[in-house]
Write an enzyme that holds these catalytic residues in place. Structure first.
Site, short mmCIF file in Angstrom:
data_model
loop_
_atom_site.label_atom_id
_atom_site.label_comp_id
_atom_site.label_asym_id
_atom_site.label_seq_id
_atom_site.Cartn_x
_atom_site.Cartn_y
_atom_site.Cartn_z
NE ARG A 51 -1.63 -2.26 2.76
CZ ARG A 51 -1.80 -3.77 2.40
NH1 ARG A 51 -2.94 -3.78 1.77
NH2 ARG A 51 -0.84 -4.30 2.88
CB THR A 52 3.31 2.57 2.27
OG1 THR A 52 2.70 2.08 3.30
CG2 THR A 52 4.06 3.94 2.72
CE LYS A 80 26.53 -3.00 -5.63
NZ LYS A 80 26.71 -2.00 -6.45
CG HIS A 129 3.34 3.66 8.65
ND1 HIS A 129 3.53 4.45 7.84
CD2 HIS A 129 2.97 2.37 8.33
CE1 HIS A 129 3.28 3.89 6.63
NE2 HIS A 129 2.98 2.58 7.14
N1 CP Z 1 -0.24 0.02 6.02
C1 CP Z 1 1.02 -0.28 5.41
O1 CP Z 1 2.17 0.45 5.85
O2 CP Z 1 0.89 -1.27 4.14
P1 CP Z 1 2.21 -1.68 3.41
O3 CP Z 1 3.16 -2.43 4.46
O4 CP Z 1 1.59 -2.75 2.56
O5 CP Z 1 2.74 -0.65 2.99
#
Ligand code: CP
Length: 354
Positions: A51-52, A80, A129
């Site tokens: 998603r992100t 590396k 996040h």
């Molecule tokens: N919600 C979220 O961060 O999903 P992803 O890990 O798929 O980006």
């Protein structure tokens, strides 16, 4: 330079402006089709994402801009042995704005020490996040018409669930918010988050019982137990199914409660709940793209105007002891501290320094 490392980098007013901008993008997408023409967004994903990463890429395409980047550390020179700071110094020469996800806590905080362009934290280990929080806030706002006067239950892996940490930080800035923190003892919320709630006098209850406060909740934020952050497979196996939301469990909840989940889901929400009108986790996915469009516009505009928000930190003679901190993987990083809640904390990951 403005960055988004932690959701508190933005004021309540700035978040409100982002929500209004996202709503305008939803209503008038054609107005924004050329807004980022000739601009380049780099997506540096040192850890998996669906998603992100894809919503950032879709966001930039819908703004008329271009995207470059990598989707795994193994396909970059990190494999590396290149450091985060050297990677960022390099990519800053190619891109106007950088989105990065990294398995180590505080990696984007290291990145801003060596960048000439805005950095967006797309998830750093079990720490923060903030762009998921932007998606969550727009979803709550569109569902409930407000971000205040809400009882918010957060359930599951509150220790490693970085989306939980950012959402609590954001929502604790609104009036009359009450949190119910539902987790087993082993997955309780970190001390640095409860210390902030205590300081702000935001009420919260901690419980291991998912049913106890269900009828009182306006929001139920379910989370996955974060397998990738556990020391042993046995410990994960023991805790992975600690909470499963089923239609039966939903019966005691209010008709107006919203069920959110940052996704990916493993087992913690039964698929039968998906058709319940209170389930809005796929709305969060859609809202994420619009808030990320608004965010890209804001940070690029701030960059053009030369807006700054200084970050205050100090040299420290104490090494961070958090094994998940970026300083554990890259010991050449300077030891830096911030002072928060009267305590000396690592600048990168916020762990208390002893
Ligand atoms: N919600 C979220 O961060 O999903 P992803 O890990 O798929 O980006």
């Amino acid at each position: 330079m403005r960055h988004l490392l932690d959701i508190t980098d933005f004021s309540v007013k700035e978040i409100s402006d982002l929500i209004e901008r996202a709503k305008d993008i939803i209503s008038n997408p054609s107005v924004y089709r050329e807004a980022c023409r000739y601009k380049k967004l780099a997506t540096l994903f040192f850890e998996p994402s669906t998603r992100t990463r894809l919503s950032f890429e879709a966001a930039m395409f819908e703004l008329g801009g271009n995207v470059l980047g990598f989707e795994a550390a193994s396909s970059s020179s990190t494999a590396k042995g290149e450091s985060v700071c050297d990677t960022i110094r390099t990519v800053s020469q190619y891109a106007d704005i950088i989105v990065m996800r990294h398995p180590d806590e505080g990696a984007p905080f290291a990145a801003v020490l060596d960048t000439g362009v805005p950095i967006i934290n797309a998830g750093d280990g079990g720490h923060n996040h903030p762009t998921q929080t932007l998606a969550d806030l727009l979803t709550i706002y569109r569902r409930h018409g407000r971000l205040d006067n809400l009882t918010v239950g957060l359930c599951g892996d509150l220790k490693f669930g970085r989306t939980v940490h950012s959402l609590i930080r954001a929502m604790s800035n609104y009036d009359n918010i009450r949190f119910v923190l539902i987790s087993p003892e082993e997955l309780k919320i970190p001390e640095y988050i409860t210390a902030e709630l205590d300081k702000k006098k935001v009420p919260y209850k901690e419980t291991a019982d998912m049913a106890e406060f269900m009828p009182e909740l306006d929001i139920l934020y379910m989370t996955r137990v974060q397998r990738e952050r556990f020391e042993t497979a046995e410990e994960y196996e023991r805790l992975k199914d600690c909470y499963i939301l089923t239609p039966e469990r939903m019966r005691s909840a209010s008709e107006t409660m919203s069920v959110l989940h940052p996704l990916p889901r493993v087992n913690e929400i039964s698929h039968e709940v998906d058709s319940d009108p209170r389930a809005c986790y796929f709305e969060q996915v859609a809202n994420g793209k619009y808030m990320r469009m608004a965010l890209i516009l804001k940070l690029l505009s701030a960059c053009e105007k030369g807006e700054e928000k200084p970050i205050t930190f100090y040299p420290s003679d104490k090494k961070c002891k958090n094994l998940h901190c970026i300083t554990a993987k890259e010991p050449e990083l300077k030891s830096l501290k911030i002072i928060k809640d009267g305590k000396e904390r690592c600048y990168y990951c916020e762990s208390e320094l002893h």
